[in-house]
Design a protein around this motif. Structure first.
Motif, mmCIF file in Angstrom:
data_model
loop_
_atom_site.group_PDB
_atom_site.id
_atom_site.type_symbol
_atom_site.label_atom_id
_atom_site.label_comp_id
_atom_site.label_asym_id
_atom_site.label_seq_id
_atom_site.Cartn_x
_atom_site.Cartn_y
_atom_site.Cartn_z
ATOM 1 N N PHE A 147 0.820 -1.211 0.000
ATOM 2 C CA PHE A 147 0.000 0.000 0.000
ATOM 3 C C PHE A 147 0.855 1.263 0.000
ATOM 4 O O PHE A 147 1.929 1.296 0.590
ATOM 5 N N ILE A 148 0.323 2.289 -0.646
ATOM 6 C CA ILE A 148 0.917 3.618 -0.591
ATOM 7 C C ILE A 148 -0.127 4.590 -0.046
ATOM 8 O O ILE A 148 -1.333 4.313 -0.097
ATOM 9 N N PHE A 149 0.342 5.714 0.468
ATOM 10 C CA PHE A 149 -0.562 6.800 0.813
ATOM 11 C C PHE A 149 -0.715 7.625 -0.453
ATOM 12 O O PHE A 149 0.240 8.221 -0.935
ATOM 13 N N ARG A 150 -1.926 7.612 -0.980
ATOM 14 C CA ARG A 150 -2.166 8.140 -2.330
ATOM 15 C C ARG A 150 -2.021 9.654 -2.433
ATOM 16 O O ARG A 150 -1.547 10.161 -3.462
ATOM 17 N N ALA A 151 -2.439 10.397 -1.416
ATOM 18 C CA ALA A 151 -2.441 11.862 -1.522
ATOM 19 C C ALA A 151 -1.969 12.521 -0.234
ATOM 20 O O ALA A 151 -2.725 13.233 0.418
ATOM 21 N N PRO A 164 -4.856 12.678 3.695
ATOM 22 C CA PRO A 164 -3.774 11.963 4.381
ATOM 23 C C PRO A 164 -4.023 10.491 4.666
ATOM 24 O O PRO A 164 -3.078 9.716 4.721
ATOM 25 N N TRP A 165 -5.277 10.076 4.854
ATOM 26 C CA TRP A 165 -5.530 8.676 5.185
ATOM 27 C C TRP A 165 -6.163 7.901 4.027
ATOM 28 O O TRP A 165 -6.877 6.928 4.223
ATOM 29 N N GLN A 166 -5.887 8.358 2.804
ATOM 30 C CA GLN A 166 -6.320 7.624 1.613
ATOM 31 C C GLN A 166 -5.176 6.712 1.173
ATOM 32 O O GLN A 166 -4.083 7.176 0.878
ATOM 33 N N LEU A 167 -5.427 5.420 1.149
ATOM 34 C CA LEU A 167 -4.422 4.448 0.745
ATOM 35 C C LEU A 167 -4.809 3.809 -0.577
ATOM 36 O O LEU A 167 -5.992 3.719 -0.914
ATOM 37 N N ARG A 168 -3.798 3.357 -1.299
ATOM 38 C CA ARG A 168 -4.048 2.628 -2.541
ATOM 39 C C ARG A 168 -3.120 1.431 -2.613
ATOM 40 O O ARG A 168 -1.932 1.520 -2.293
ATOM 41 N N TYR A 169 -3.676 0.317 -3.044
ATOM 42 C CA TYR A 169 -2.891 -0.898 -3.212
ATOM 43 C C TYR A 169 -2.224 -0.874 -4.580
ATOM 44 O O TYR A 169 -2.893 -0.797 -5.611
ATOM 45 N N VAL A 170 -0.895 -0.910 -4.587
ATOM 46 C CA VAL A 170 -0.141 -0.972 -5.845
ATOM 47 C C VAL A 170 0.694 -2.242 -5.922
ATOM 48 O O VAL A 170 1.325 -2.521 -6.946
ATOM 49 N N GLY A 171 0.728 -3.010 -4.853
ATOM 50 C CA GLY A 171 1.493 -4.248 -4.838
ATOM 51 C C GLY A 171 2.969 -4.021 -4.582
ATOM 52 O O GLY A 171 3.457 -2.895 -4.479
ATOM 53 N N MET A 172 3.661 -5.143 -4.466
ATOM 54 C CA MET A 172 5.098 -5.104 -4.263
ATOM 55 C C MET A 172 5.787 -5.431 -5.591
ATOM 56 O O MET A 172 5.248 -6.174 -6.383
ATOM 57 N N PRO A 173 6.967 -4.908 -5.863
ATOM 58 C CA PRO A 173 7.803 -4.088 -4.980
ATOM 59 C C PRO A 173 7.554 -2.579 -5.119
ATOM 60 O O PRO A 173 8.290 -1.789 -4.546
ATOM 61 N N HIS A 174 6.523 -2.210 -5.890
ATOM 62 C CA HIS A 174 6.288 -0.789 -6.164
ATOM 63 C C HIS A 174 6.123 0.025 -4.880
ATOM 64 O O HIS A 174 6.716 1.094 -4.738
ATOM 65 N N ALA A 175 5.301 -0.474 -3.963
ATOM 66 C CA ALA A 175 5.046 0.268 -2.727
ATOM 67 C C ALA A 175 6.334 0.449 -1.924
ATOM 68 O O ALA A 175 6.572 1.519 -1.347
ATOM 69 N N GLU A 176 7.150 -0.574 -1.882
ATOM 70 C CA GLU A 176 8.414 -0.499 -1.144
ATOM 71 C C GLU A 176 9.316 0.575 -1.745
ATOM 72 O O GLU A 176 9.884 1.403 -1.029
ATOM 73 N N TYR A 179 7.950 4.078 -1.101
ATOM 74 C CA TYR A 179 8.134 4.452 0.301
ATOM 75 C C TYR A 179 9.583 4.854 0.564
ATOM 76 O O TYR A 179 9.849 5.904 1.168
ATOM 77 N N GLN A 180 10.522 4.032 0.131
ATOM 78 C CA GLN A 180 11.934 4.295 0.397
ATOM 79 C C GLN A 180 12.420 5.573 -0.276
ATOM 80 O O GLN A 180 13.320 6.254 0.229
ATOM 81 N N ASN A 181 11.808 5.912 -1.420
ATOM 82 C CA ASN A 181 12.251 7.083 -2.173
ATOM 83 C C ASN A 181 11.295 8.272 -2.059
ATOM 84 O O ASN A 181 11.467 9.273 -2.755
ATOM 85 N N GLU A 182 10.302 8.128 -1.183
ATOM 86 C CA GLU A 182 9.351 9.207 -0.893
ATOM 87 C C GLU A 182 8.690 9.739 -2.161
ATOM 88 O O GLU A 182 8.614 10.949 -2.408
ATOM 89 N N LEU A 183 8.199 8.821 -2.983
ATOM 90 C CA LEU A 183 7.552 9.176 -4.239
ATOM 91 C C LEU A 183 6.049 8.932 -4.161
ATOM 92 O O LEU A 183 5.604 7.934 -3.589
ATOM 93 N N CYS A 184 5.276 9.824 -4.750
ATOM 94 C CA CYS A 184 3.854 9.551 -4.931
ATOM 95 C C CYS A 184 3.696 8.807 -6.260
ATOM 96 O O CYS A 184 4.666 8.618 -7.005
#
Length: 199
Positions: A147-151, A164-176, A179-184
């Motif tokens: 999951f990512i935080f979408r907005a 802030p609390w809107q999440l979206r499922y993008v699967g792995m390894p995309h979410a990882e 997250y690590q690179n602070e990208l939307c």
């Protein structure tokens, strides 16, 4: 692993960008699952409407994440109060002036997006999850479940809105990676295009 797709194929899948420039193409094969019917027996989260739906893979990942969250925190006030919107539901909101996003241009069409708020079913009152310490676990671990935080607030100028609390499922390894690179999502897709010759 690289998968070759034509231009239409690039509009499909978990990384699909949906906005007024990239309209969602509704398909009969969109398979959605009821959150209410598939909620884990632990009831590790609440649902505001029994009609809320997500794609099945997103539901499975959500249940895994929320069960782990509950084991760690024993917090029971996270409530999903928004999930999949079909074309007609979004159009109705737009026509009533309850949203600025026209039908077809909403991330809620993805079937992979949902929003948390806080709710105490015993008192019938909302709970401020922004100031509570327990939900921070979700902020720190959601990517481990795809999951990512979408907005997020700090990406409003890119995404176009903040929720802030809107999440979206993008699967792995995309979410990882995101997250690590602070990208939307927009930044990640731009990077993928740049890294692979604008394909």
């Amino acid at each position: 692993t690289f998968i070759n797709k034509d231009r239409e194929g690039l509009k499909l899948g978990l990384l699909q960008l949906i906005n007024e420039e990239h309209l969602y193409g509704f398909k009969e094969e969109d398979l959605l699952a009821s959150l209410y019917e598939n909620r884990p027996s632990t009831k590790s989260y609440q649902i505001s409407k029994s009609t809320h739906m997500l794609k099945y893979d997103a539901v499975v990942a959500l249940n895994e994440m929320m069960d782990d969250f509950y084991i760690v925190t024993q917090y029971k006030y996270l409530n999903i109060n928004k999930a999949y919107y079909d074309f007609d539901s979004q159009k109705n909101l737009f026509d009533k002036g309850q949203t600025d996003t026209p039908a077809g241009a909403s991330d809620w069409h993805s079937g992979a997006t949902f929003r948390f708020n806080g709710y105490n079913s015993e008192t019938g009152k909302t709970v401020n999850i922004t100031t509570a310490s327990e939900p921070k676990w979700i902020k720190e671990h959601a990517h481990e479940y795809g999951f990512i935080f979408r907005a997020p607030n700090d990406k409003k100028n890119i995404v176009g809105y903040a929720e802030p609390w809107q999440l979206r499922y993008v699967g792995m390894p995309h979410a990882e990676y995101m997250y690590q690179n602070e990208l939307c999502l927009e930044e990640y897709l731009s990077k993928l295009a740049a890294d692979h010759n604008g394909v």
